[in-house]
Motif scaffolding. Structure first.
Motif, PDB file in Angstrom:
ATOM      1  N   VAL A   1       0.856  -1.191   0.000  1.00  0.00           N
ATOM      2  CA  VAL A   1       0.000   0.000   0.000  1.00  0.00           C
ATOM      3  C   VAL A   1       0.887   1.234   0.000  1.00  0.00           C
ATOM      4  O   VAL A   1       1.711   1.431   0.895  1.00  0.00           O
ATOM      5  CB  VAL A   1      -0.938   0.008   1.226  1.00  0.00           C
ATOM      6  CG1 VAL A   1      -1.820   1.250   1.207  1.00  0.00           C
ATOM      7  CG2 VAL A   1      -1.785  -1.264   1.252  1.00  0.00           C
ATOM      8  N   ASN A   2       0.697   2.062  -1.027  1.00  0.00           N
ATOM      9  CA  ASN A   2       1.556   3.222  -1.253  1.00  0.00           C
ATOM     10  C   ASN A   2       0.760   4.510  -1.035  1.00  0.00           C
ATOM     11  O   ASN A   2       0.001   4.945  -1.894  1.00  0.00           O
ATOM     12  CB  ASN A   2       2.101   3.154  -2.688  1.00  0.00           C
ATOM     13  CG  ASN A   2       2.840   4.414  -3.102  1.00  0.00           C
ATOM     14  OD1 ASN A   2       3.233   5.221  -2.261  1.00  0.00           O
ATOM     15  ND2 ASN A   2       3.018   4.580  -4.410  1.00  0.00           N
ATOM     16  N   ASP A   3       0.952   5.113   0.136  1.00  0.00           N
ATOM     17  CA  ASP A   3       0.300   6.393   0.420  1.00  0.00           C
ATOM     18  C   ASP A   3       1.312   7.538   0.430  1.00  0.00           C
ATOM     19  O   ASP A   3       1.118   8.566   1.090  1.00  0.00           O
ATOM     20  CB  ASP A   3      -0.437   6.322   1.768  1.00  0.00           C
ATOM     21  CG  ASP A   3      -1.740   5.543   1.661  1.00  0.00           C
ATOM     22  OD1 ASP A   3      -2.415   5.650   0.607  1.00  0.00           O
ATOM     23  OD2 ASP A   3      -2.078   4.794   2.597  1.00  0.00           O
ATOM     24  N   THR A   4       2.396   7.366  -0.328  1.00  0.00           N
ATOM     25  CA  THR A   4       3.404   8.419  -0.435  1.00  0.00           C
ATOM     26  C   THR A   4       3.011   9.385  -1.555  1.00  0.00           C
ATOM     27  O   THR A   4       2.019   9.184  -2.256  1.00  0.00           O
ATOM     28  CB  THR A   4       4.791   7.823  -0.741  1.00  0.00           C
ATOM     29  OG1 THR A   4       4.847   7.409  -2.121  1.00  0.00           O
ATOM     30  CG2 THR A   4       5.082   6.621   0.155  1.00  0.00           C
ATOM     31  N   ARG A   5       3.849  10.378  -1.747  1.00  0.00           N
ATOM     32  CA  ARG A   5       3.573  11.352  -2.826  1.00  0.00           C
ATOM     33  C   ARG A   5       4.029  10.832  -4.196  1.00  0.00           C
ATOM     34  O   ARG A   5       3.786  11.467  -5.224  1.00  0.00           O
ATOM     35  CB  ARG A   5       4.269  12.678  -2.518  1.00  0.00           C
ATOM     36  CG  ARG A   5       5.781  12.588  -2.499  1.00  0.00           C
ATOM     37  CD  ARG A   5       6.435  13.921  -2.141  1.00  0.00           C
ATOM     38  NE  ARG A   5       7.894  13.791  -2.182  1.00  0.00           N
ATOM     39  CZ  ARG A   5       8.630  13.945  -3.276  1.00  0.00           C
ATOM     40  NH1 ARG A   5       8.057  14.229  -4.429  1.00  0.00           N
ATOM     41  NH2 ARG A   5       9.948  13.824  -3.224  1.00  0.00           N
ATOM     42  N   VAL A   6       4.713   9.658  -4.219  1.00  0.00           N
ATOM     43  CA  VAL A   6       5.199   9.066  -5.469  1.00  0.00           C
ATOM     44  C   VAL A   6       4.337   7.854  -5.804  1.00  0.00           C
ATOM     45  O   VAL A   6       4.388   6.842  -5.100  1.00  0.00           O
ATOM     46  CB  VAL A   6       6.671   8.631  -5.350  1.00  0.00           C
ATOM     47  CG1 VAL A   6       7.155   8.019  -6.663  1.00  0.00           C
ATOM     48  CG2 VAL A   6       7.549   9.804  -4.951  1.00  0.00           C
TER      49      VAL A   6
ATOM     50  N   SER B   1       0.392  10.447 -14.353  1.00  0.00           N
ATOM     51  CA  SER B   1       0.732  11.835 -14.650  1.00  0.00           C
ATOM     52  C   SER B   1       2.097  11.880 -15.305  1.00  0.00           C
ATOM     53  O   SER B   1       2.884  10.911 -15.208  1.00  0.00           O
ATOM     54  CB  SER B   1       0.746  12.689 -13.374  1.00  0.00           C
ATOM     55  OG  SER B   1       1.842  12.318 -12.551  1.00  0.00           O
ATOM     56  N   GLU B   2       2.415  12.971 -15.944  1.00  0.00           N
ATOM     57  CA  GLU B   2       3.741  13.128 -16.535  1.00  0.00           C
ATOM     58  C   GLU B   2       4.811  13.154 -15.452  1.00  0.00           C
ATOM     59  O   GLU B   2       5.891  12.568 -15.601  1.00  0.00           O
ATOM     60  CB  GLU B   2       3.790  14.418 -17.366  1.00  0.00           C
ATOM     61  CG  GLU B   2       5.117  14.625 -18.076  1.00  0.00           C
ATOM     62  CD  GLU B   2       5.097  15.804 -19.032  1.00  0.00           C
ATOM     63  OE1 GLU B   2       6.187  16.146 -19.549  1.00  0.00           O
ATOM     64  OE2 GLU B   2       4.011  16.366 -19.279  1.00  0.00           O
ATOM     65  N   ILE B   3       4.490  13.802 -14.340  1.00  0.00           N
ATOM     66  CA  ILE B   3       5.439  13.898 -13.227  1.00  0.00           C
ATOM     67  C   ILE B   3       5.776  12.513 -12.670  1.00  0.00           C
ATOM     68  O   ILE B   3       6.904  12.256 -12.241  1.00  0.00           O
ATOM     69  CB  ILE B   3       4.860  14.795 -12.111  1.00  0.00           C
ATOM     70  CG1 ILE B   3       4.717  16.242 -12.616  1.00  0.00           C
ATOM     71  CG2 ILE B   3       5.712  14.759 -10.860  1.00  0.00           C
ATOM     72  CD1 ILE B   3       3.976  17.157 -11.657  1.00  0.00           C
ATOM     73  N   ALA B   4       4.798  11.612 -12.699  1.00  0.00           N
ATOM     74  CA  ALA B   4       4.996  10.272 -12.129  1.00  0.00           C
ATOM     75  C   ALA B   4       6.023   9.455 -12.905  1.00  0.00           C
ATOM     76  O   ALA B   4       6.765   8.659 -12.315  1.00  0.00           O
ATOM     77  CB  ALA B   4       3.671   9.522 -12.076  1.00  0.00           C
TER      78      ALA B   4
END
Length: 332
Positions: free
Chosen positions: A224-229, A307-310
């Motif tokens: 489970v990934n609740d980070t900003r990435v 997203s592009e940022i991702a």
């Protein structure tokens, strides 16, 4: 014979398009890297697909012997299942050969054989996808107990195995490293290439059964990934993230930690290692970045994100293991 029986499926996705839509924020549009290394935003229908990718070929006697040679390494029950599938395909091939030898010309028959070649394997993969759909939906919602159901676990492991073996990166990487030093090695490598549509399906069955058989020894974990990435995915959606894996060569690793991103927030991993504990695991940003890096390094062309940022930070890692030949020369 219905019109549907005569309709050939041309566009074959080697990564399930519906799976990719989890990166689409409720739409079918995702961000992905293109062949030229740019980032595009388009429908999942536009990527990780080739025309006639799963179209069956006429198998030669050598092809059949190569298939049987690989299959014999499987447990007896699975070997028999492989051979049952192979015989089904060979019966259709024999029927088509009888038609060709007859000299007859029938438009409906021509359409039928073409559609059969285009659709049989594609339909098999579609059936696995359909069975895995409720499992993936539950896992994306953190309902790990869905796999307590025996049938769900069997179907998910079979699906999981094919997500490794059915892709273009897996095909091209494995065929590229086949030895070609002798006439026999050349013949075997050529047969692998011609019969890959069947060999890849057979490999997927074998991987799936193996993962199911070792489910109590391996560690199955929901990440489970609740980070900003957010998690990204790629044209090779299941990747081995074990530390023993080479990111620059396509070689068989000794161990496997198979990571499968299910959505930007949820991933599933099957571990030989002790890295994650069975059940739910929350991951930190450093772990997400590491996993994303390995996803990109084991991709061939496309990494996909919400997203592009991702995806931008991971572009530089794309296709590292495909950039050199076995001799060390760069691939043009």
């Amino acid at each position: 014979m219905s019109d549907k029986d005569l309709e050939a499926k041309k566009r074959h996705h080697y990564v399930w398009a519906k799976y990719l839509t989890r990166w689409g924020h409720g739409s079918k549009n995702v961000f992905y890297t293109t062949k030229t290394g740019k980032i595009a935003h388009d429908s999942v229908r536009a990527i990780v697909a080739d025309d006639y990718f799963y179209k069956t070929t006429t198998l030669t006697e050598m092809d059949v012997q190569v298939i049987k040679g690989f299959s014999r390494k499987s447990p007896d029950r699975l070997h028999k299942q492989h051979m049952s599938y192979l015989n089904d395909f060979l019966k259709i091939q024999q029927l088509q050969n009888f038609y060709r030898q007859s000299g007859a010309k029938d438009q409906q028959a021509e359409q039928y054989f073409h559609a059969t070649q285009c659709n049989l394997l594609e339909n098999l993969h579609s059936s696995h996808e359909k069975k895995a759909l409720p499992v993936l939906a539950a896992l994306a919602d953190e309902q790990l107990d869905v796999l307590q159901d025996h049938q769900h676990m069997i179907e998910f492991m079979m699906f999981f195995g094919h997500q490794i073996s059915r892709t273009k990166p897996f095909r091209d990487g494995l065929i590229r490293v086949q030895p070609r030093s002798t006439a026999l090695e050349v013949a075997v490598a050529d047969s692998m290439a011609n019969a890959w549509w069947f060999i890849s399906y057979m490999f997927g069955m074998s991987i799936g059964l193996s993962l199911y058989a070792t489910r109590h020894e391996d560690k199955h974990a929901l990440l489970v990934n609740d980070t900003r990435v957010p998690f990204i995915t790629s044209d090779q959606p299941v990747v081995n993230v074990h530390s023993c894996v080479s990111e620059t060569e396509f070689v068989a690793p000794e161990y496997a930690d198979f990571f499968y991103p299910i959505s930007p927030r949820i991933g599933y991993i099957i571990c030989n290692s002790e890295r994650f504990t069975p059940g739910r695991n929350e991951v930190d940003e450093a772990t997400v970045i590491e996993l994303n890096t390995k996803v990109a390094a084991q991709s061939m062309m496309h990494i996909i994100g919400d997203s592009e940022i991702a995806i931008h930070p991971f572009k530089k890692y794309i296709g590292q293991r495909y950039k050199k030949t076995p001799s060390g020369r760069a691939i043009v």
